[in-house]
Design a protein around this motif. Structure first.
Motif: not given
Length: 129
Positions: A73, A83, A86-91
């Motif tokens: 994370a 990235r 655990d980052d959101h794919p759209n971040f």
């Protein structure tokens, strides 16, 4: 909890089995199946456990759990375009004007995060009479 074994040492597997840990063998004729686990272990040792004095199993589990949380994370991975897994794919990470540092596990690990930008301080000009 289980441990992945590369089928090289029956004596090594017996130690885990005697401790009640499931031994999961890698598939035959698949030399790369254990590569990700070996890479993680090497990274965890180099970045974390080799830098700390670990006094018991409970402390080791606490350290490895904290490290795994940091790894998934809080750590920017080059293979993931900086990235964390655990980052959101759209971040979309934006460049930060000010970056803060937070130490994890005392000193061996650092996490960096953007700080809210501050407006420059302009002292009020005193009026001369």
């Amino acid at each position: 909890m289980g441990v992945i074994s590369d089928r090289r040492s029956a004596a090594f597997d017996a130690v885990f089995a005697g401790n009640g840990t499931a031994v999961i063998p890698t598939p035959p004729q698949s030399p790369r199946s254990n590569a990700f686990a070996e890479r993680w272990v090497r990274t965890a040792r180099a970045e974390c456990t080799d830098r700390l004095l670990i006094t018991g199993e409970r402390r080791l589990r606490t350290i490895l759990n904290k490290y795994a949380e940091h790894y998934n994370a809080g750590w920017a991975h080059r293979g993931l375009d900086l990235r964390a897994p655990d980052d959101h794919p759209n971040f979309i990470p934006l460049p930060a004007a000010v970056v803060g540092r937070r130490q994890v596990l005392g000193r061996p690990l650092n996490e960096y995060h953007p700080l809210p930008s501050r407006l420059p301080h302009h002292p009020q000009a005193s009026s001369a009479a």
